[in-house]
Design a protein around this motif. Sequence first.
Motif, PDB file in Angstrom:
ATOM      1  N   GLY A 227      -4.210  -3.361  -7.314  1.00  6.97           N
ATOM      2  CA  GLY A 227      -3.200  -3.950  -7.141  1.00  6.97           C
ATOM      3  C   GLY A 227      -2.035  -4.791  -8.634  1.00  6.97           C
ATOM      4  O   GLY A 227      -0.805  -5.562  -8.072  1.00  6.97           O
TER       5      GLY A 227
ATOM      6  N   GLU B 164       0.289 -13.963 -10.138  1.00  3.70           N
ATOM      7  CA  GLU B 164       0.546 -12.906  -9.163  1.00  3.70           C
ATOM      8  C   GLU B 164       1.785 -13.836  -8.894  1.00  3.70           C
ATOM      9  O   GLU B 164       3.402 -13.252  -8.780  1.00  3.70           O
ATOM     10  CB  GLU B 164       0.029 -12.368  -8.478  1.00  3.70           C
TER      11      GLU B 164
ATOM     12  N   ALA C 281       4.907 -11.220  -7.110  1.00  2.28           N
ATOM     13  CA  ALA C 281       4.291 -10.164  -5.973  1.00  2.28           C
ATOM     14  C   ALA C 281       5.112 -11.207  -4.405  1.00  2.28           C
ATOM     15  O   ALA C 281       4.990 -12.556  -3.983  1.00  2.28           O
ATOM     16  CB  ALA C 281       3.142 -10.047  -6.793  1.00  2.28           C
TER      17      ALA C 281
ATOM     18  N   THR D  22       0.071  -9.328  -1.501  1.00  3.76           N
ATOM     19  CA  THR D  22       0.133  -8.581  -2.677  1.00  3.76           C
ATOM     20  C   THR D  22      -0.571  -9.165  -4.106  1.00  3.76           C
ATOM     21  O   THR D  22      -1.550  -9.612  -4.213  1.00  3.76           O
ATOM     22  CB  THR D  22       1.374  -7.971  -3.013  1.00  3.76           C
TER      23      THR D  22
ATOM     24  N   LYS E   8      -4.148  -9.800  -3.080  1.00  2.39           N
ATOM     25  CA  LYS E   8      -5.336  -8.678  -2.715  1.00  2.39           C
ATOM     26  C   LYS E   8      -5.701  -8.706  -4.723  1.00  2.39           C
ATOM     27  O   LYS E   8      -6.760  -8.310  -5.017  1.00  2.39           O
ATOM     28  CB  LYS E   8      -4.666  -7.427  -2.249  1.00  2.39           C
TER      29      LYS E   8
END
Length: 171
Positions: free
Chosen positions: A77, A116, A121, A125, A128
């Motif tokens: 993701g 990220e 994000a 998230t 991950k």
Amino acid sequence: MDIALLLFGFIFMLAGIIGSFLPVLPGPPISWLGLLLLFLTSVIPQDWLFLGITLAIALFVFALDYIIPAMGTKKFGGSKAGMIGTTLGLLVALLFPVLGVFGIIIWPFVGAFLGEILNKADKKTALKAAFGSFLGFITGTFLKFMVSIVFLGLFIAKAWEYKEALFPYFK
């Protein structure tokens, strides 16, 4: 001239191994150039099939090095920012070896996480995606390293096979 080709070929082999960890040097193609230099000596018979197969492997692994981290990031993701963060984290680890050997593992992960987060994000998230990007990076690096080591083994085996012709002084 054969000794010079052998020496430069070995230098290319070592540069290829180092290039397995540095994002600016394509490790396996550089190692392959070392094999090519070895086969250009007058002593070792030219085997274009062998060189063609090893070149195909080097280029395939070179291409996979760009695909695997993207697949890892996408599967977990992540975004392109996570992949860029991973690369920047690796550069930090190489230029500022604050954490020593562990920096090669920690900084790319931190870079992916920050990439990220900067890409807006949430933390779960980002964590991950950072793991996915990091896992892809480690997989690609390991693959490049293994191919470069195998190429070095082939280089040494072939040079050893023709050692008396390469080094006539040591008979």
